[in-house]
Design a protein around this motif. Structure first.
Motif, short mmCIF file in Angstrom:
data_model
loop_
_atom_site.label_atom_id
_atom_site.label_comp_id
_atom_site.label_asym_id
_atom_site.label_seq_id
_atom_site.Cartn_x
_atom_site.Cartn_y
_atom_site.Cartn_z
N LEU A 20 65.31 -45.82 19.38
CA LEU A 20 64.89 -44.43 19.23
C LEU A 20 65.55 -43.55 20.29
CD1 LEU A 20 63.01 -42.18 18.08
CD2 LEU A 20 61.28 -42.95 19.71
N GLY A 21 65.47 -43.96 21.55
CA GLY A 21 66.06 -43.17 22.63
C GLY A 21 67.55 -42.97 22.47
N GLU A 22 68.25 -44.03 22.08
CA GLU A 22 69.69 -43.91 21.88
C GLU A 22 70.00 -42.99 20.72
OE1 GLU A 22 70.67 -47.99 21.40
OE2 GLU A 22 70.57 -48.45 23.54
N GLY A 23 69.16 -43.04 19.68
CA GLY A 23 69.35 -42.14 18.55
C GLY A 23 69.13 -40.68 18.93
N MET A 24 68.34 -40.45 19.98
CA MET A 24 68.10 -39.09 20.48
C MET A 24 69.18 -38.65 21.46
SD MET A 24 63.96 -39.42 21.10
CE MET A 24 63.74 -37.73 21.67
N GLY A 25 70.14 -39.56 21.71
CA GLY A 25 71.25 -39.21 22.59
C GLY A 25 71.05 -39.60 24.04
N HIS A 26 70.06 -40.44 24.34
CA HIS A 26 69.79 -40.85 25.72
C HIS A 26 70.31 -42.25 25.98
CE1 HIS A 26 67.39 -37.28 25.74
NE2 HIS A 26 66.45 -37.77 24.95
N ARG A 27 70.44 -42.58 27.25
CA ARG A 27 70.80 -43.94 27.65
C ARG A 27 69.53 -44.68 28.04
NH1 ARG A 27 72.70 -45.98 32.61
NH2 ARG A 27 73.04 -43.88 33.45
N VAL A 28 69.32 -45.87 27.49
CA VAL A 28 68.06 -46.58 27.66
C VAL A 28 68.31 -47.95 28.29
CG1 VAL A 28 65.97 -47.43 26.53
CG2 VAL A 28 67.17 -45.44 25.59
N THR A 29 67.51 -48.24 29.33
CA THR A 29 67.50 -49.55 29.96
C THR A 29 66.12 -50.17 29.72
OG1 THR A 29 69.03 -48.81 31.68
CG2 THR A 29 67.76 -50.81 32.13
N THR A 30 66.08 -51.46 29.43
CA THR A 30 64.80 -52.13 29.19
C THR A 30 64.59 -53.23 30.23
OG1 THR A 30 65.74 -53.75 27.65
CG2 THR A 30 64.94 -51.67 26.72
N ALA A 31 63.29 -53.51 30.49
CA ALA A 31 62.91 -54.56 31.43
C ALA A 31 61.65 -55.22 30.93
CB ALA A 31 62.71 -53.98 32.83
N GLY A 32 61.54 -56.55 31.14
CA GLY A 32 60.39 -57.30 30.65
C GLY A 32 59.28 -57.48 31.65
N SER A 33 59.46 -56.97 32.88
CA SER A 33 58.44 -57.09 33.92
C SER A 33 58.60 -55.93 34.90
CB SER A 33 58.57 -58.42 34.67
OG SER A 33 59.76 -58.44 35.44
N VAL A 34 57.57 -55.73 35.72
CA VAL A 34 57.63 -54.67 36.73
C VAL A 34 58.75 -54.95 37.71
CG1 VAL A 34 56.42 -53.72 38.73
CG2 VAL A 34 55.22 -53.95 36.54
N GLU A 35 58.87 -56.21 38.11
CA GLU A 35 59.88 -56.55 39.10
C GLU A 35 61.28 -56.22 38.59
OE1 GLU A 35 56.13 -58.38 39.99
OE2 GLU A 35 57.33 -58.43 38.14
N GLN A 36 61.57 -56.56 37.33
CA GLN A 36 62.86 -56.21 36.75
C GLN A 36 63.03 -54.70 36.64
OE1 GLN A 36 63.22 -58.21 32.99
NE2 GLN A 36 62.92 -60.26 33.86
N GLY A 37 61.93 -54.03 36.30
CA GLY A 37 61.98 -52.58 36.17
C GLY A 37 62.26 -51.90 37.50
N LEU A 38 61.64 -52.39 38.58
CA LEU A 38 61.88 -51.80 39.90
C LEU A 38 63.32 -51.99 40.33
CD1 LEU A 38 58.57 -52.87 41.72
CD2 LEU A 38 59.24 -50.55 41.07
N ASP A 39 63.89 -53.16 40.04
CA ASP A 39 65.30 -53.40 40.37
C ASP A 39 66.19 -52.43 39.60
OD1 ASP A 39 64.60 -55.44 42.07
OD2 ASP A 39 64.99 -57.04 40.61
N ALA A 40 65.88 -52.23 38.32
CA ALA A 40 66.68 -51.32 37.51
C ALA A 40 66.56 -49.88 38.01
CB ALA A 40 66.27 -51.41 36.04
N ALA A 41 65.33 -49.48 38.38
CA ALA A 41 65.11 -48.11 38.87
C ALA A 41 65.80 -47.88 40.20
CB ALA A 41 63.62 -47.83 38.97
#
Length: 464
Positions: A20-41
């Motif tokens: 959905l986000g990519e279809g709206m023209g945005h770049r999307v990163t996904t993470a399966g846990s908080v720890e992965q999300g914090l690293d990505a952020a």
């Protein structure tokens, strides 16, 4: 193009929001846990985070603070399939831009993303107030209707706008008012509950606004009114539709000017409080009929919350009933047969009736578990003698047959029948409530002007 970070342990959720986000023209990163999300952020701070609550390792609500340290004021949207009042309040109070319940459709998430990425979004003030456990008792539920209520309570708790709670008798309007107050920024401030229908019309003004010594016969000392007692806190006006028209104008001025004028006083007293009102009536319809001031309605109803009846959220009955049992006798449990019986009933008295049914069952069952035979009869106790020959049912049926057989009653049987069975009901309610129209009308489910008109037709002297 904005950068989105989706943190959810369900791969299907991540995939769907990413597409959905990519279809709206945005770049999307996904993470399966908080720890992965914090690293990505940390590696690439996003413009928007979509964060699940229940995750492996650190949960989403706990992670909001470290995410906030990394992304600053970027909006955080909280999503969950396990919402309750405390979760909603905690998410909103910690600054969540939005609180979305699973399952959701992509159109809903698209709308949230669009609003979150608009310039200068409005966010709730930060804080960390949790809902008071006793106040939340009865405000639990897994149904979609109650999840929506939890969300609205969480939003209302951290705003000072007046709130109007609507719903049938017994749905928990006062419990919801307590939850709003105790989940807000001033949980220790006064919470003053006023049952307007229980106020005597002759002293309602003095009760609400207070009075000076000697203001009227019997006023032996100055007394602070209920509005002044709520100063700095919350004023809860239960059954607000019962406020006499003569007092509504004075109440409106008090709310507009943040001051009250006690009976007999020359100078107003400054006061400031948050207003929560509740009613089971349609105030707009009452205003159209001249029974309620429209300007007062607008003043009380900046934000409206509709509380669903229990029959529309049957999936919550077992949860509520088990909670009531546990709070009173933790060693007892509800049998599956008792749960099935409870879920089959209509509950016209809503949560209050369910609580009373559990109290009854606990008495009858002594110290054991609860089975269907321990529950009171559906719809309340049967009328004494109604099942016996010549009892109430038989007498009413006989009268109905007599009217149906009377040729002079043709076309008017219904009205004639009501003319005979309604007067004893109205008179009994009037007498049982101290010959006061407002509480009697409330018990009957009538407006007080309707009851007063009917009593006048019967020749009963009704107090104004």
């Amino acid at each position: 193009m904005a950068k989105l970070l989706v943190v959810d342990d369900e791969s299907s959720i991540c995939w769907g929001i990413a597409r959905l986000g990519e279809g709206m023209g945005h770049r999307v990163t996904t993470a399966g846990s908080v720890e992965q999300g914090l690293d990505a952020a940390a590696a690439d701070p996003p413009d928007l985070i979509i964060l699940d609550v229940r995750l492996p390792g650190m949960d989403g609500l706990t992670a909001m603070r470290p995410f906030r340290d990394l992304v600053g004021d970027a909006p955080i949207v909280v999503i969950t399939a396990f919402g309750d009042l405390q979760t909603a309040v905690r998410a909103v109070s910690q600054g969540a831009f939005e609180y979305v319940l699973k399952p959701f459709d992509l159109a809903q998430i698209r709308s949230v993303i669009e609003r979150a990425l608009r310039p200068a979004p409005v966010r709730a003030d930060a804080g960390d107030q949790a809902a008071d456990g006793e106040a939340a008792l009865g405000m639990m539920g897994q149904s979609a209707g109650m999840q929506a209520v939890f969300h609205k309570i969480a939003l209302a708790a951290h705003a000072d706008a007046p709130v109007l709670l609507r719903g049938e008798t017994g749905v928990g309007k006062e419990v919801a008012a307590h939850a709003i107050h105790h989940s807000g920024p001033r949980p220790d401030a006064p919470f003053v509950a006023v049952n307007v229908a229980a106020l005597s019309p002759t002293v309602a003004e003095a009760e609400l606004f207070g009075h000076t010594e000697g203001a009227f016969t019997g006023a032996q000392r100055t007394r602070k009114g209920l509005l002044a007692q709520a100063d700095g806190g919350t004023l809860f006006l239960d059954e607000v539709g019962e406020i006499p028209l003569s007092i509504q104008a004075k109440l409106l001025r008090a709310l507009d000017q943040n001051e009250v004028l006690p009976v007999g006083a020359d100078q107003p007293v400054p006061t400031r409080f948050r207003t929560i009102a509740a009613t089971h009536r349609d105030l707009r319809a009452m205003a159209a009929e001249g029974e309620f001031r429209l300007d007062l309605y607008y003043r009380l109803c900046a934000y409206e919350i509709e509380l669903p009846p229990l029959r529309s959220r049957r999936e919550d009955i077992a949860l509520l009933a088990s909670s009531f049992v546990h709070s009173r006798r933790p060693e007892s449990t509800l049998s599956s047969e008792a749960v099935a019986e409870l879920e089959s009933r209509e509950w016209p008295g809503n949560v209050r009736e369910l609580r009373n049914a559990i109290d009854h069952a606990l008495v009858v069952s002594h110290s054991g578990d609860i089975y269907p035979e321990h529950l009171p009869a559906a719809g309340g106790a049967p009328v004494a003698g109604s099942d016996a020959p010549g009892g109430l049912d038989s007498a009413l049926a006989a009268r109905a047959r007599a009217l149906m057989a009377d040729p002079t009653a043709a076309g008017d049987v219904y009205n004639r029948y009501l003319e005979q069975v309604e007067p004893p009901l109205l008179k009994a309610a009037f007498d049982l409530h101290g010959r006061q129209c407002a509480p009697a009308a409330r018990a009957l489910g009538l407006h007080r002007t309707t009851l007063r008109r009917k009593l006048d037709q019967l020749g009963v002297d009704a107090a104004p």
